[in-house]
Write a protein that holds these residues in place. Structure first.
Motif, PDB file in Angstrom:
ATOM      1  N   ASN A   1       9.936   8.115  17.851  1.00  0.00           N
ATOM      2  CA  ASN A   1       8.863   8.922  17.305  1.00  0.00           C
ATOM      3  C   ASN A   1       8.223   8.180  16.146  1.00  0.00           C
ATOM      4  OD1 ASN A   1       9.384  11.088  19.061  1.00  0.00           O
ATOM      5  ND2 ASN A   1      10.914  11.954  17.688  1.00  0.00           N
ATOM      6  N   LEU A   2       6.903   8.039  16.203  1.00  0.00           N
ATOM      7  CA  LEU A   2       6.195   7.298  15.174  1.00  0.00           C
ATOM      8  C   LEU A   2       6.192   8.065  13.852  1.00  0.00           C
ATOM      9  CD1 LEU A   2       3.103   5.982  17.160  1.00  0.00           C
ATOM     10  CD2 LEU A   2       5.156   4.713  16.534  1.00  0.00           C
ATOM     11  N   GLU A   3       6.342   7.326  12.771  1.00  0.00           N
ATOM     12  CA  GLU A   3       6.254   7.881  11.428  1.00  0.00           C
ATOM     13  C   GLU A   3       5.051   7.269  10.724  1.00  0.00           C
ATOM     14  OE1 GLU A   3       9.953   7.065   9.547  1.00  0.00           O
ATOM     15  OE2 GLU A   3      11.156   8.139  11.043  1.00  0.00           O
ATOM     16  N   MET A   4       4.716   7.828   9.570  1.00  0.00           N
ATOM     17  CA  MET A   4       3.530   7.343   8.858  1.00  0.00           C
ATOM     18  C   MET A   4       3.626   5.863   8.523  1.00  0.00           C
ATOM     19  SD  MET A   4       1.310   9.706   8.738  1.00  0.00           S
ATOM     20  CE  MET A   4       0.185   8.900   7.617  1.00  0.00           C
ATOM     21  N   VAL A   5       4.828   5.387   8.210  1.00  0.00           N
ATOM     22  CA  VAL A   5       4.977   3.972   7.841  1.00  0.00           C
ATOM     23  C   VAL A   5       4.762   3.052   9.037  1.00  0.00           C
ATOM     24  CG1 VAL A   5       6.495   4.419   5.888  1.00  0.00           C
ATOM     25  CG2 VAL A   5       7.476   4.152   8.179  1.00  0.00           C
ATOM     26  N   ASP A   6       4.829   3.602  10.266  1.00  0.00           N
ATOM     27  CA  ASP A   6       4.627   2.791  11.465  1.00  0.00           C
ATOM     28  C   ASP A   6       3.151   2.619  11.795  1.00  0.00           C
ATOM     29  OD1 ASP A   6       7.416   2.584  11.922  1.00  0.00           O
ATOM     30  OD2 ASP A   6       7.406   4.581  12.834  1.00  0.00           O
ATOM     31  N   LEU A   7       2.322   3.503  11.272  1.00  0.00           N
ATOM     32  CA  LEU A   7       0.907   3.494  11.624  1.00  0.00           C
ATOM     33  C   LEU A   7       0.158   2.429  10.846  1.00  0.00           C
ATOM     34  CD1 LEU A   7       0.229   7.335  11.747  1.00  0.00           C
ATOM     35  CD2 LEU A   7       0.957   5.806  13.592  1.00  0.00           C
ATOM     36  N   TRP A   8      -0.974   2.012  11.389  1.00  0.00           N
ATOM     37  CA  TRP A   8      -1.793   0.989  10.741  1.00  0.00           C
ATOM     38  C   TRP A   8      -2.676   1.614   9.678  1.00  0.00           C
ATOM     39  CZ3 TRP A   8      -3.353  -0.723  16.282  1.00  0.00           C
ATOM     40  CH2 TRP A   8      -2.255  -1.382  16.863  1.00  0.00           C
ATOM     41  N   ARG A   9      -2.922   0.843   8.652  1.00  0.00           N
ATOM     42  CA  ARG A   9      -3.774   1.326   7.573  1.00  0.00           C
ATOM     43  C   ARG A   9      -5.214   1.445   8.055  1.00  0.00           C
ATOM     44  NH1 ARG A   9      -3.247  -2.151   2.312  1.00  0.00           N
ATOM     45  NH2 ARG A   9      -3.685  -3.789   3.814  1.00  0.00           N
ATOM     46  N   LEU A  10      -5.881   2.489   7.593  1.00  0.00           N
ATOM     47  CA  LEU A  10      -7.292   2.664   7.919  1.00  0.00           C
ATOM     48  C   LEU A  10      -8.147   1.759   7.042  1.00  0.00           C
ATOM     49  CD1 LEU A  10      -7.563   6.561   8.181  1.00  0.00           C
ATOM     50  CD2 LEU A  10      -7.540   4.927  10.065  1.00  0.00           C
ATOM     51  N   GLU A  11      -9.221   1.267   7.622  1.00  0.00           N
ATOM     52  CA  GLU A  11     -10.215   0.566   6.814  1.00  0.00           C
ATOM     53  C   GLU A  11     -10.938   1.597   5.943  1.00  0.00           C
ATOM     54  OE1 GLU A  11     -10.577  -2.667   6.760  1.00  0.00           O
ATOM     55  OE2 GLU A  11      -9.147  -3.060   8.384  1.00  0.00           O
ATOM     56  N   ASP A  12     -11.560   1.119   4.882  1.00  0.00           N
ATOM     57  CA  ASP A  12     -12.275   2.038   3.988  1.00  0.00           C
ATOM     58  C   ASP A  12     -13.352   2.817   4.735  1.00  0.00           C
ATOM     59  OD1 ASP A  12     -10.722   1.210   1.873  1.00  0.00           O
ATOM     60  OD2 ASP A  12     -12.166  -0.294   1.177  1.00  0.00           O
ATOM     61  N   THR A  13     -13.993   2.172   5.708  1.00  0.00           N
ATOM     62  CA  THR A  13     -15.066   2.835   6.459  1.00  0.00           C
ATOM     63  C   THR A  13     -14.540   3.805   7.512  1.00  0.00           C
ATOM     64  OG1 THR A  13     -15.129   0.946   7.977  1.00  0.00           O
ATOM     65  CG2 THR A  13     -16.685   0.942   6.121  1.00  0.00           C
TER      66      THR A  13
ATOM     67  N   GLY B   1       0.828  -1.193   0.000  1.00  0.00           N
ATOM     68  CA  GLY B   1       0.000   0.000   0.000  1.00  0.00           C
ATOM     69  C   GLY B   1       0.855   1.232   0.000  1.00  0.00           C
ATOM     70  N   ASN B   2       0.217   2.354   0.038  1.00  0.00           N
ATOM     71  CA  ASN B   2       0.905   3.630   0.058  1.00  0.00           C
ATOM     72  C   ASN B   2       1.502   3.860   1.429  1.00  0.00           C
ATOM     73  OD1 ASN B   2       1.774   6.220  -0.145  1.00  0.00           O
ATOM     74  ND2 ASN B   2      -0.216   7.106  -0.721  1.00  0.00           N
ATOM     75  N   PRO B   3       2.851   4.034   1.539  1.00  0.00           N
ATOM     76  CA  PRO B   3       3.461   4.229   2.852  1.00  0.00           C
ATOM     77  C   PRO B   3       2.920   5.448   3.566  1.00  0.00           C
ATOM     78  CG  PRO B   3       5.119   3.688   1.198  1.00  0.00           C
ATOM     79  CD  PRO B   3       3.849   3.938   0.472  1.00  0.00           C
ATOM     80  N   ALA B   4       2.454   6.451   2.789  1.00  0.00           N
ATOM     81  CA  ALA B   4       1.926   7.655   3.416  1.00  0.00           C
ATOM     82  C   ALA B   4       0.650   7.384   4.179  1.00  0.00           C
ATOM     83  CB  ALA B   4       1.678   8.736   2.353  1.00  0.00           C
ATOM     84  N   GLN B   5      -0.004   6.268   3.882  1.00  0.00           N
ATOM     85  CA  GLN B   5      -1.248   5.913   4.558  1.00  0.00           C
ATOM     86  C   GLN B   5      -1.027   4.859   5.643  1.00  0.00           C
ATOM     87  OE1 GLN B   5      -3.827   4.654   1.419  1.00  0.00           O
ATOM     88  NE2 GLN B   5      -4.155   6.714   0.641  1.00  0.00           N
ATOM     89  N   GLY B   6       0.231   4.527   5.914  1.00  0.00           N
ATOM     90  CA  GLY B   6       0.521   3.475   6.873  1.00  0.00           C
ATOM     91  C   GLY B   6       0.692   2.150   6.157  1.00  0.00           C
ATOM     92  N   SER B   7       1.706   1.401   6.534  1.00  0.00           N
ATOM     93  CA  SER B   7       2.000   0.160   5.819  1.00  0.00           C
ATOM     94  C   SER B   7       1.754  -1.081   6.660  1.00  0.00           C
ATOM     95  CB  SER B   7       3.467   0.173   5.358  1.00  0.00           C
ATOM     96  OG  SER B   7       4.331   0.261   6.482  1.00  0.00           O
ATOM     97  N   GLN B   8       1.146  -0.921   7.821  1.00  0.00           N
ATOM     98  CA  GLN B   8       0.893  -2.065   8.688  1.00  0.00           C
ATOM     99  C   GLN B   8      -0.596  -2.399   8.696  1.00  0.00           C
ATOM    100  OE1 GLN B   8       3.472  -3.544   9.984  1.00  0.00           O
ATOM    101  NE2 GLN B   8       4.959  -1.974   9.443  1.00  0.00           N
ATOM    102  N   LEU B   9      -0.901  -3.691   8.752  1.00  0.00           N
ATOM    103  CA  LEU B   9      -2.289  -4.104   8.874  1.00  0.00           C
ATOM    104  C   LEU B   9      -2.851  -3.683  10.224  1.00  0.00           C
ATOM    105  CD1 LEU B   9      -2.170  -7.704   7.364  1.00  0.00           C
ATOM    106  CD2 LEU B   9      -3.061  -5.644   6.284  1.00  0.00           C
ATOM    107  N   ASN B  10      -4.127  -3.340  10.248  1.00  0.00           N
ATOM    108  CA  ASN B  10      -4.782  -2.934  11.484  1.00  0.00           C
ATOM    109  C   ASN B  10      -5.011  -4.165  12.361  1.00  0.00           C
ATOM    110  OD1 ASN B  10      -6.507  -1.986  13.495  1.00  0.00           O
ATOM    111  ND2 ASN B  10      -7.368  -0.447  12.125  1.00  0.00           N
ATOM    112  N   HIS B  11      -4.440  -4.155  13.575  1.00  0.00           N
ATOM    113  CA  HIS B  11      -4.530  -5.314  14.457  1.00  0.00           C
ATOM    114  C   HIS B  11      -5.930  -5.505  15.044  1.00  0.00           C
ATOM    115  CE1 HIS B  11       0.075  -5.479  15.339  1.00  0.00           C
ATOM    116  NE2 HIS B  11      -0.215  -5.491  14.067  1.00  0.00           N
TER     117      HIS B  11
END
Length: 214
Positions: free
Chosen positions: A44-56, A8-18
């Motif tokens: 310090n958290l970066e965008m690539v560390d964050l979980w991807r948002l669901e479409d909803t 996915g786009n790293p700017a949107q987070g590259s980790q699956l939502n747990h």
């Protein structure tokens, strides 16, 4: 639970939502978020560390849902942001209200249990009775913590989703304005709607149950 790489786009987070794959117990205790908290404690958290948002959970989804309900009022009625808000967030808002009622009840209960514990000690009813009241007291405090955490999580999530949805809806509408409408609605007004007014509505939503709960 280990972090799983996702495309996915790293700017949107590259980790699956747990949260999606977490167990019921993990969701109840909010244990599923611990991996992100531990990582944030280390750096310090970066965008690539964050979980991807669901479409909803995206601003586009909430903006389009708010706009859809706003632009489709019942016959004979005017468009209403409150009606659109109720259609999109009303169910979760009611669920949060139910949790707040439970929290208020549980908040009072420990005082009565503590009184019974002291009464048991004074009357010398034995260690079994004291242990029973102590365990019940701890259990009530634990339940209160869990319920309040879920209440605030729901309300803050609704507030943030409302804010992002309004910002998306206003921005999308601004792109479709005619030259005449642009003259009547200057850039400053639209920025205020997207930032200040949306922020106020977010905070009003997040804290609205406190009006009756105190």
């Amino acid at each position: 639970m280990g972090d799983v790489e996702a495309k996915g786009n790293p700017a949107q987070g590259s980790q699956l939502n747990h949260y999606k794959d977490a167990s019921v117990l993990s969701k109840v205790t909010m244990w599923w978020i611990n991996s992100l908290m531990r990582l944030g404690a280390k750096k310090n958290l970066e965008m690539v560390d964050l979980w991807r948002l669901e479409d909803t959970e995206s601003s586009r989804y909430h903006g389009e849902e708010l706009a859809r309900h706003y632009n489709a009022p019942p016959a004979g009625e005017q468009p209403s942001l409150l009606r659109a808000w109720r259609a999109v967030y009303g169910t979760r808002f009611a669920q949060a209200g139910a949790l707040q009622i439970v929290a208020q009840v549980v908040q009072i209960a420990p005082f009565h249990v503590l009184n019974l514990l002291l009464q048991s000690i004074t009357e010398g009813n034995g260690w079994q009775a004291g242990l029973t009241w102590t365990v019940l007291l701890v259990a009530l405090l634990f339940v209160r913590t869990i319920v309040e955490n879920h209440y605030f999580a729901i309300m803050m999530t609704i507030g943030v989703e409302l804010r992002s949805g309004l910002m998306h809806a206003v921005f999308s509408k601004s792109l479709k304005l005619t030259p005449t409408a642009r003259q009547a609605n200057n850039l400053g007004q639209m920025v205020n709607l997207m930032q200040l007014d949306a922020e106020k509505l977010m905070m009003a939503t997040a804290m609205s149950h406190q009006i009756w709960a105190g």
